[in-house]
Design a protein around this motif. Sequence first.
Motif, short mmCIF file in Angstrom:
data_model
loop_
_atom_site.label_atom_id
_atom_site.label_comp_id
_atom_site.label_asym_id
_atom_site.label_seq_id
_atom_site.Cartn_x
_atom_site.Cartn_y
_atom_site.Cartn_z
N PHE A 132 0.83 -1.20 0.00
CA PHE A 132 0.00 0.00 0.00
C PHE A 132 0.87 1.26 0.00
O PHE A 132 0.69 2.16 -0.84
N PHE A 133 1.82 1.32 0.91
CA PHE A 133 2.67 2.51 0.99
C PHE A 133 3.59 2.64 -0.23
O PHE A 133 3.86 3.76 -0.69
N TYR A 134 4.05 1.50 -0.75
CA TYR A 134 4.92 1.58 -1.93
C TYR A 134 4.16 2.13 -3.13
O TYR A 134 4.67 2.98 -3.87
N PHE A 135 2.94 1.67 -3.32
CA PHE A 135 2.16 2.15 -4.46
C PHE A 135 1.65 3.58 -4.25
O PHE A 135 1.36 4.27 -5.23
N ILE A 136 1.58 4.04 -3.02
CA ILE A 136 1.33 5.47 -2.80
C ILE A 136 2.50 6.27 -3.38
O ILE A 136 2.30 7.26 -4.10
N GLY A 137 3.71 5.83 -3.06
CA GLY A 137 4.90 6.50 -3.60
C GLY A 137 4.95 6.44 -5.11
O GLY A 137 5.27 7.43 -5.78
N ILE A 138 4.64 5.25 -5.67
CA ILE A 138 4.63 5.09 -7.12
C ILE A 138 3.61 6.03 -7.76
O ILE A 138 3.88 6.65 -8.80
N TRP A 139 2.44 6.17 -7.14
CA TRP A 139 1.41 7.04 -7.70
C TRP A 139 1.88 8.51 -7.72
O TRP A 139 1.66 9.22 -8.68
N PHE A 140 2.54 8.92 -6.65
CA PHE A 140 3.00 10.30 -6.57
C PHE A 140 4.07 10.62 -7.61
O PHE A 140 4.15 11.75 -8.10
N ILE A 141 4.92 9.64 -7.95
CA ILE A 141 5.98 9.91 -8.93
C ILE A 141 5.54 9.60 -10.36
O ILE A 141 6.33 9.75 -11.30
N SER A 142 4.32 9.14 -10.54
CA SER A 142 3.85 8.81 -11.89
C SER A 142 2.57 9.57 -12.23
O SER A 142 2.63 10.68 -12.77
N ASP A 143 1.45 9.02 -11.89
CA ASP A 143 0.17 9.59 -12.32
C ASP A 143 -0.08 10.98 -11.75
O ASP A 143 -0.63 11.86 -12.43
N ALA A 144 0.28 11.21 -10.50
CA ALA A 144 0.03 12.51 -9.88
C ALA A 144 0.78 13.62 -10.61
O ALA A 144 0.24 14.71 -10.86
N ILE A 145 2.04 13.34 -10.99
CA ILE A 145 2.83 14.36 -11.70
C ILE A 145 2.29 14.60 -13.10
O ILE A 145 2.14 15.74 -13.54
N VAL A 146 1.97 13.51 -13.80
CA VAL A 146 1.45 13.65 -15.16
C VAL A 146 0.15 14.43 -15.16
O VAL A 146 -0.07 15.31 -16.00
N GLY A 147 -0.73 14.12 -14.21
CA GLY A 147 -2.01 14.82 -14.13
C GLY A 147 -1.83 16.30 -13.88
O GLY A 147 -2.55 17.13 -14.46
N HIS A 148 -0.89 16.66 -13.05
CA HIS A 148 -0.64 18.07 -12.73
C HIS A 148 -0.06 18.82 -13.94
O HIS A 148 -0.43 19.96 -14.22
N ILE A 149 0.84 18.18 -14.68
CA ILE A 149 1.48 18.84 -15.82
C ILE A 149 0.50 19.01 -16.98
O ILE A 149 0.42 20.08 -17.59
N ILE A 150 -0.26 17.95 -17.25
CA ILE A 150 -1.13 17.97 -18.42
C ILE A 150 -2.37 18.84 -18.19
O ILE A 150 -2.80 19.57 -19.08
N SER A 151 -2.95 18.77 -17.01
CA SER A 151 -4.20 19.50 -16.77
C SER A 151 -4.10 20.27 -15.45
O SER A 151 -4.17 19.67 -14.38
N GLU A 152 -3.96 21.56 -15.54
CA GLU A 152 -3.87 22.39 -14.33
C GLU A 152 -5.23 22.57 -13.67
O GLU A 152 -5.32 22.93 -12.49
N ASP A 153 -6.32 22.33 -14.43
CA ASP A 153 -7.67 22.54 -13.89
C ASP A 153 -8.28 21.28 -13.31
O ASP A 153 -9.47 21.24 -13.01
N ILE A 154 -7.50 20.24 -13.17
CA ILE A 154 -8.04 18.98 -12.66
C ILE A 154 -8.53 19.16 -11.22
O ILE A 154 -7.89 19.84 -10.42
N THR A 155 -9.67 18.57 -10.90
CA THR A 155 -10.30 18.77 -9.59
C THR A 155 -9.75 17.80 -8.56
O THR A 155 -9.15 16.78 -8.88
#
Length: 348
Positions: A132-155
């Motif tokens: 659980f904690f490892y995939f939290i880290g993986i999510w932050f370095i992958s999908d979370a970053i991509v989502g922030h870069i691609i769409s600034e208006d994401i809710t």
Amino acid sequence: MQSLLANFSILLFMHLCIQSLYYLTFQKRWPNHVAAVSHILIVAIGIICLYMLPVSLDGYLFDLRTIPMVILVLYHGYQFGIPVLIIIILARFAFPGEFIYLELFFTLLIPTFVTMLVRRKLVQNLTYLKVFFYFIGIWFISDAIVGHIISEDITVYSYLMRFISFQLSALIMYFFIQTSTKNLEMSEQLRFYAEHDSLTGLLNLRSFLRKARDHESHLLKVVAMLDLDFFKQINDTYGHLNGDRVLADFAAFLSEQDDWLVGRYGGEEFIVMLEAATKEEAYNRMKTLQRSLSKQQFITEMGEEIQNVSVSIGLAELDQQKPLMTSVERADKCLYKAKKNGRNQVCF
């Protein structure tokens, strides 16, 4: 929601295919190298299918490709991870998109190489909490970053849904993998105990006879029946626990002496199938075995040495035209003669 369920379905279908693959390998229908290549192809095709069915939230498309990639590397290392990574990166360019390099870098390359670096420490005593904690880290370095870069208006709602679906998928996959692994390990143990003697670890008689029948050779095949001399006295003098210890130690000694097929016939009797150029060679190898046994130490649980452990041996040439048990019975009759002649003898 439908696209999210489609992603879940692809992940579970991948798992079912891989589980079936290793079940076939366990049954020895497929060799290991075929299973390895098939595993790589299943994961690669599954991730490519995830490209085709992205989840749409607030106009932003994403999928769960990172999860099977990370899990593959986590369990099988770079040997499986690198080939899959090459295949899916090449395949990704077949699909249109504005941020191909960005998403490949953050959703595949970084998670894969991070997992390769920490894999050895992470797989030790792996638990649901660690996953659980490892995939939290993986999510932050992958999908979370991509989502922030691609769409600034994401809710916040979209981020939360992506995070929950990511973690839930990872934990579900881990659950199914652990369950399948335990089932395979249990099946392997059950098969081992079905084919081997529980005390000595040698083949039981049924498995021995099956392997002996299946073994092909151009050399002379000889069946040897071996019986530990005066074993009842060992039990009476040192106790049955130490008697069992002698049986187990003798089985280990017997297995180490030569490249032959060894099984436990029952009680203090053992059975061996050896190949030799002549009967004389087979006889001499058994005499060598007896001389080696005379130098072997057998120790009780209290450290006391058990003296004069010897073995009587009966030999019979394997007749390919008759049932195997016919040769075993002839070897058993020779064993009886060896014991009648004063024990610690070899009779052909």
